[in-house]
Design a protein around this motif. Structure first.
Motif, mmCIF file in Angstrom:
data_model
loop_
_atom_site.group_PDB
_atom_site.id
_atom_site.type_symbol
_atom_site.label_atom_id
_atom_site.label_comp_id
_atom_site.label_asym_id
_atom_site.label_seq_id
_atom_site.Cartn_x
_atom_site.Cartn_y
_atom_site.Cartn_z
ATOM 1 N N SER A 116 0.831 -1.202 0.000
ATOM 2 C CA SER A 116 0.000 0.000 0.000
ATOM 3 C C SER A 116 0.868 1.256 0.000
ATOM 4 O O SER A 116 2.068 1.209 0.288
ATOM 5 C CB SER A 116 -0.896 0.008 1.235
ATOM 6 O OG SER A 116 -0.113 0.225 2.400
ATOM 7 N N GLU A 117 0.229 2.383 -0.278
ATOM 8 C CA GLU A 117 0.922 3.666 -0.203
ATOM 9 C C GLU A 117 1.416 3.907 1.214
ATOM 10 O O GLU A 117 2.497 4.470 1.415
ATOM 11 C CB GLU A 117 0.006 4.801 -0.668
ATOM 12 C CG GLU A 117 0.671 6.168 -0.632
ATOM 13 C CD GLU A 117 1.986 6.258 -1.416
ATOM 14 O OE1 GLU A 117 2.899 6.994 -0.970
ATOM 15 O OE2 GLU A 117 2.121 5.601 -2.458
ATOM 16 N N ALA A 118 0.647 3.463 2.199
ATOM 17 C CA ALA A 118 1.066 3.613 3.605
ATOM 18 C C ALA A 118 2.332 2.808 3.880
ATOM 19 O O ALA A 118 3.202 3.253 4.640
ATOM 20 C CB ALA A 118 -0.062 3.187 4.540
ATOM 21 N N ASP A 119 2.441 1.627 3.295
ATOM 22 C CA ASP A 119 3.656 0.822 3.454
ATOM 23 C C ASP A 119 4.872 1.604 2.959
ATOM 24 O O ASP A 119 5.899 1.668 3.629
ATOM 25 C CB ASP A 119 3.555 -0.489 2.657
ATOM 26 C CG ASP A 119 2.485 -1.425 3.167
ATOM 27 O OD1 ASP A 119 2.168 -1.388 4.376
ATOM 28 O OD2 ASP A 119 1.966 -2.207 2.349
ATOM 29 N N HIS A 120 4.747 2.181 1.784
ATOM 30 C CA HIS A 120 5.853 2.921 1.185
ATOM 31 C C HIS A 120 6.125 4.239 1.916
ATOM 32 O O HIS A 120 7.279 4.582 2.183
ATOM 33 C CB HIS A 120 5.579 3.200 -0.293
ATOM 34 C CG HIS A 120 5.566 1.975 -1.144
ATOM 35 N ND1 HIS A 120 6.684 1.221 -1.391
ATOM 36 C CD2 HIS A 120 4.546 1.362 -1.806
ATOM 37 C CE1 HIS A 120 6.382 0.199 -2.173
ATOM 38 N NE2 HIS A 120 5.079 0.258 -2.442
ATOM 39 N N SER A 121 5.082 4.979 2.234
ATOM 40 C CA SER A 121 5.260 6.337 2.748
ATOM 41 C C SER A 121 5.852 6.390 4.150
ATOM 42 O O SER A 121 6.379 7.425 4.553
ATOM 43 C CB SER A 121 3.930 7.100 2.717
ATOM 44 O OG SER A 121 3.007 6.522 3.616
ATOM 45 N N GLN A 122 5.812 5.298 4.903
ATOM 46 C CA GLN A 122 6.404 5.329 6.236
ATOM 47 C C GLN A 122 7.937 5.348 6.197
ATOM 48 O O GLN A 122 8.587 5.695 7.162
ATOM 49 C CB GLN A 122 5.912 4.152 7.073
ATOM 50 C CG GLN A 122 6.386 2.794 6.569
ATOM 51 C CD GLN A 122 5.863 1.663 7.414
ATOM 52 O OE1 GLN A 122 6.059 1.654 8.627
ATOM 53 N NE2 GLN A 122 5.189 0.708 6.783
ATOM 54 N N HIS A 123 8.508 4.989 5.075
ATOM 55 C CA HIS A 123 9.959 4.991 4.919
ATOM 56 C C HIS A 123 10.439 6.380 4.472
ATOM 57 O O HIS A 123 9.870 6.952 3.547
ATOM 58 C CB HIS A 123 10.390 3.967 3.861
ATOM 59 C CG HIS A 123 10.167 2.555 4.264
ATOM 60 N ND1 HIS A 123 8.936 1.949 4.202
ATOM 61 C CD2 HIS A 123 11.023 1.628 4.744
ATOM 62 C CE1 HIS A 123 9.046 0.698 4.624
ATOM 63 N NE2 HIS A 123 10.310 0.480 4.957
ATOM 64 N N VAL B 98 9.248 0.791 0.111
ATOM 65 C CA VAL B 98 9.719 -0.439 0.732
ATOM 66 C C VAL B 98 10.891 -0.948 -0.098
ATOM 67 O O VAL B 98 10.962 -0.727 -1.315
ATOM 68 C CB VAL B 98 8.572 -1.482 0.783
ATOM 69 C CG1 VAL B 98 9.062 -2.835 1.258
ATOM 70 C CG2 VAL B 98 7.436 -0.973 1.674
ATOM 71 N N GLY B 99 11.816 -1.627 0.536
ATOM 72 C CA GLY B 99 12.988 -2.128 -0.167
ATOM 73 C C GLY B 99 12.704 -3.306 -1.074
ATOM 74 O O GLY B 99 11.696 -4.007 -0.939
#
Length: 177
Positions: free
Chosen positions: A126-133, A138-139
């Motif tokens: 999700s966008e939330a997965d990516h945006s927390q970094h 995400v890697g």
């Protein structure tokens, strides 16, 4: 068999890891022992085998790289990750101990600590997965592979005994709730 077939090994990437994330009260001593044995023991075995082989070759300094996969969980955790976190901390500690033992043979030893590296369906994140970094994503497996290639370069013999964190900035991020 590899040493018999090839005569020598210049680069070893010790990339092994299993986990059993569950509440501490529900985990068993057998699970602890299995995780420690699978995640730490092979690092020791392959490093020791290379050291014995190189000493049998005469012990002279010769290009060599050992790259061990640790994890950011060695320094930051969630509940229920005790065995995995401890095993990856052990890998990092073993890395700098091996560095001292293998330095006379010209072998450098470093570890890489990946953060969240998606090995499945990257498009399902999700966008939330990516945006927390801090890196805004995400890697990927390639992020870790490129670091290993860099560490393995013959000219990088001054990089030794280090743990390189590759996590999109997550372990440096201040989090306040």
């Amino acid at each position: 068999r590899l040493l018999e077939a090839w005569g020598d090994i210049d680069v070893i990437v010790n990339n092994v890891g299993v986990s059993a994330f569950k509440p501490l009260e529900e985990s068993s001593l057998e699970e602890w022992d299995d995780i420690m044995s699978i995640n730490v023991r092979p690092v020791y075995i392959t490093s020791r085998k290379l050291a014995i082989h190189r000493r049998n070759m005469g012990g002279e300094s010769h290009y060599g790289r050992i790259i061990n996969m640790a994890s950011t969980r060695q320094s930051m955790s969630e509940a229920g990750t005790e065995a995995y976190s401890a095993s990856k901390g052990a890998v990092d500690s073993l890395t700098h101990a091996l560095m001292m033992s293998l330095a006379p043979l010209g072998i450098t030893v470093n570890s890489v600590s990946p953060g969240w590296i998606e090995t499945g369906d990257y498009d399902a994140l999700s966008e939330a997965d990516h945006s927390q970094h801090p890196s805004r994503r995400v890697g990927r497996v390639d992020d870790i592979a490129r670091a290993c290639i860099f560490i393995a370069l013959p000219d990088n013999d001054f990089l030794n005994g280090e743990n390189i964190v590759i996590d999109g900035g997550m372990t440096r991020k201040m989090i306040y709730i």
